[in-house]
Design a protein around this motif. Structure first.
Motif, short mmCIF file in Angstrom:
data_model
loop_
_atom_site.label_atom_id
_atom_site.label_comp_id
_atom_site.label_asym_id
_atom_site.label_seq_id
_atom_site.Cartn_x
_atom_site.Cartn_y
_atom_site.Cartn_z
N HIS A 1 -10.12 6.16 -8.30
CA HIS A 1 -10.41 5.41 -6.94
C HIS A 1 -11.65 5.77 -6.04
O HIS A 1 -12.29 4.88 -5.74
N LEU A 2 -12.07 7.15 -6.34
CA LEU A 2 -13.12 7.80 -5.58
C LEU A 2 -14.32 7.05 -6.51
O LEU A 2 -15.42 6.79 -5.59
N PHE B 1 -2.65 12.96 -12.01
CA PHE B 1 -3.26 12.56 -10.38
C PHE B 1 -4.76 12.71 -10.67
O PHE B 1 -5.55 12.00 -9.74
N MET C 1 0.86 -1.22 -0.07
CA MET C 1 -0.07 0.04 0.02
C MET C 1 0.76 1.31 0.04
O MET C 1 0.40 2.58 -0.06
N TYR D 1 0.85 4.19 -2.73
CA TYR D 1 0.13 5.42 -2.61
C TYR D 1 1.00 6.48 -2.11
O TYR D 1 0.91 7.66 -2.60
N GLY E 1 -14.67 3.59 -5.43
CA GLY E 1 -14.92 3.24 -3.81
C GLY E 1 -16.56 3.87 -3.61
O GLY E 1 -17.24 3.18 -2.94
N TRP E 2 -16.75 4.87 -4.44
CA TRP E 2 -18.34 5.30 -4.37
C TRP E 2 -19.27 4.30 -4.81
O TRP E 2 -20.19 3.87 -4.10
N PRO F 1 2.92 20.75 -15.55
CA PRO F 1 1.97 20.86 -14.82
C PRO F 1 0.59 20.21 -15.44
O PRO F 1 -0.28 19.51 -14.71
N ILE G 1 1.11 16.25 -14.90
CA ILE G 1 0.89 15.80 -13.67
C ILE G 1 -0.43 16.11 -13.02
O ILE G 1 -1.23 15.10 -12.32
N GLY G 2 -1.22 17.05 -13.50
CA GLY G 2 -2.59 17.33 -13.12
C GLY G 2 -3.41 16.36 -13.66
O GLY G 2 -4.37 15.81 -12.80
N GLY H 1 2.29 9.96 -4.00
CA GLY H 1 1.99 11.33 -3.50
C GLY H 1 3.46 12.02 -3.62
O GLY H 1 3.36 12.96 -4.08
N ALA I 1 -6.96 9.88 -8.66
CA ALA I 1 -7.92 10.11 -7.61
C ALA I 1 -9.33 9.72 -8.03
O ALA I 1 -10.17 9.26 -7.30
N VAL J 1 4.20 12.88 -7.21
CA VAL J 1 3.58 14.06 -7.45
C VAL J 1 4.08 15.41 -7.13
O VAL J 1 4.26 16.28 -7.87
N LEU J 2 4.47 15.53 -5.68
CA LEU J 2 5.28 16.51 -5.40
C LEU J 2 6.68 16.86 -5.79
O LEU J 2 6.86 17.74 -5.79
#
Lengths: 47, 348
Positions: free
Chosen positions: B213-214, B206, B172, B175, B217-218, B199, B202-203, B179, B210, B182-183
């Motif tokens: 996954h959301l 990401f 895990m 992740y 999960g939803w 930019p 990367i934008g 992160g 995200a 990305v930074l």
């Protein structure tokens, strides 16, 4: 995977998305066009 | 499935997967270097190294983005399971691409005769006191170390040695690594490059990871709510026997949020935990082949009758009691010890 672990992951995804996304947005927003491109190659920070 | 060591458990699908993967990565890097050399011709050896650093760095980022997108994509659409199947090799290759990115960085310092400056640069406190001036290389190095730990343990030997729970917890870390990457990019090339491509890359990357996954999960949360019984009864209603697809399963959710996969193989009905003993794969989304439940992620097999993997394998799943009452199959919410026979036969 247990239900509690799955719920913890769900919260982790949201926290990660907001946290990393926020920092990414901030980094892009604070980008200084006048500064960009003036650095030496390989983005070296040292003099 | 056993703990015996074999370097890579090759088969035809894995070879095709890896060949396509290698070809795609090589094509991307070649195209990046060719375009970069054409758009801004490097005028010295350092500029060529710089171009390679960017080519391999962006390739590693895109690979990590793809790796993290595969999981939720497979949950949203089973056709992506084919790509999930050999994701492990994808991850190991991403580590080597990232490693080359870092080695080219070292080459750049060596070419300038300034390798000795690097430790001072990384440990200078001034590099950690402002946000946009943050020492982004440190973020990349930490991410690379995490990727190394995952690549080094990307084998079923380590999975058996560490136990699935610990192994999954270690992995895990991907992740955290993502992160940091990305930074690393946001505070590195995004700050110091006049182009808007970094930019945007990367934008979008990401946002894709995200968002997927959301979304996955939803959807699963919504399914769980629909499948969970209102009351906290010990016996959970599944439905008439024929409502369970033959050689397939229906998933029920206990009030505590645990998922149980109730399979039917002809007139035999059995219930097992929905989490595969290998990597917690969603067993209820798998099928029964040759009398065994087959995990959709990596093909691990378990007998429907008792949740045990067929010999010579030793994995066992927790089973649940099932019963037929008033024409409705019910499953007990509390689990039996792994490997306990619990399947029943019904007349359809």
């Amino acid at each position: 995977m247990t239900g509690s672990l799955r719920r913890a992951h769900w919260r982790l995804w949201i926290a990660l998305a907001i946290g990393i996304g926020g920092l990414l947005g901030l980094a892009v927003a604070l980008r200084d066009p006048a500064h960009a491109g003036t650095r030496p190659s390989v983005l070296e920070c040292a003099p | 499935m056993s703990a015996g060591f074999q370097a890579v458990q090759w088969n035809r699908d894995k070879r095709i997967y890896d060949a396509v993967l290698l070809a795609a990565v090589a094509a991307y890097i070649a195209a990046f270097v060719a375009y970069g050399a054409w758009a801004t011709p490097p005028d010295n050896a350092l500029a060529w190294i710089d171009l390679r650093i960017r080519a391999f760095g962006s390739a590693a980022f895109l690979m990590m983005t793809a790796i993290l997108a595969i999981g939720p994509l497979a949950r949203l659409d089973p056709r992506w399971l084919k790509v999930l199947y050999n994701r492990r090799h994808f991850g190991v290759l991403a580590f080597f691409v990232a490693l080359l990115h870092a080695l080219f960085m070292l080459e750049w310092y060596i070419a300038r005769g300034a390798l000795g400056d690097l430790p001072g640069e990384l440990t200078d406190p001034a590099g950690y006191t402002s946000f946009t001036g943050f020492q982004f290389k440190t973020l990349g190095i930490v991410a690379l170390l995490i990727m190394f730990a995952m690549a080094a343990t990307s084998h079923d030997y380590w999975l058996a040695f560490l136990t699935p729970r610990v192994w999954k917890a270690v992995h895990m870390g991907v992740y955290l690594a993502y992160g940091l990457i990305v930074l690393h990019v946001a505070l590195g090339v995004v700050q110091f490059d006049t182009s808007n491509r970094p930019p945007i890359m990367i934008g979008l990357g990401f946002a894709l990871v995200a968002g997927l996954h959301l979304a996955a999960g939803w959807r699963e949360t919504r399914r769980d709510r629909a499948a969970a019984p209102g009351a906290s009864s010990e016996w959970l209603a599944v439905g008439p026997p024929a409502s369970i697809p033959d050689r397939g399963a229906r998933i029920v959710v206990t009030p505590e949020g645990e998922r149980i996969a109730v399979f039917r193989n002809g007139d035999e009905i059995g219930a097992v935990t929905n989490a595969c003993a290998h990597q917690n794969g969603p067993l209820g989304e798998g099928r029964i082949v040759d009398g065994c439940i087959v995990c959709p992620w990596h093909g691990y097999q378990y007998r429907l009758s008792d949740g045990c993997a067929p010999a010579p394998y030793t994995e066992k799943l927790a089973t649940h009691r099932v019963r037929l009452r008033d024409g409705v199959i019910e499953v007990e919410s509390s689990a039996l010890a792994p490997g306990t026979p619990a399947a029943i036969r019904v007349s359809l």
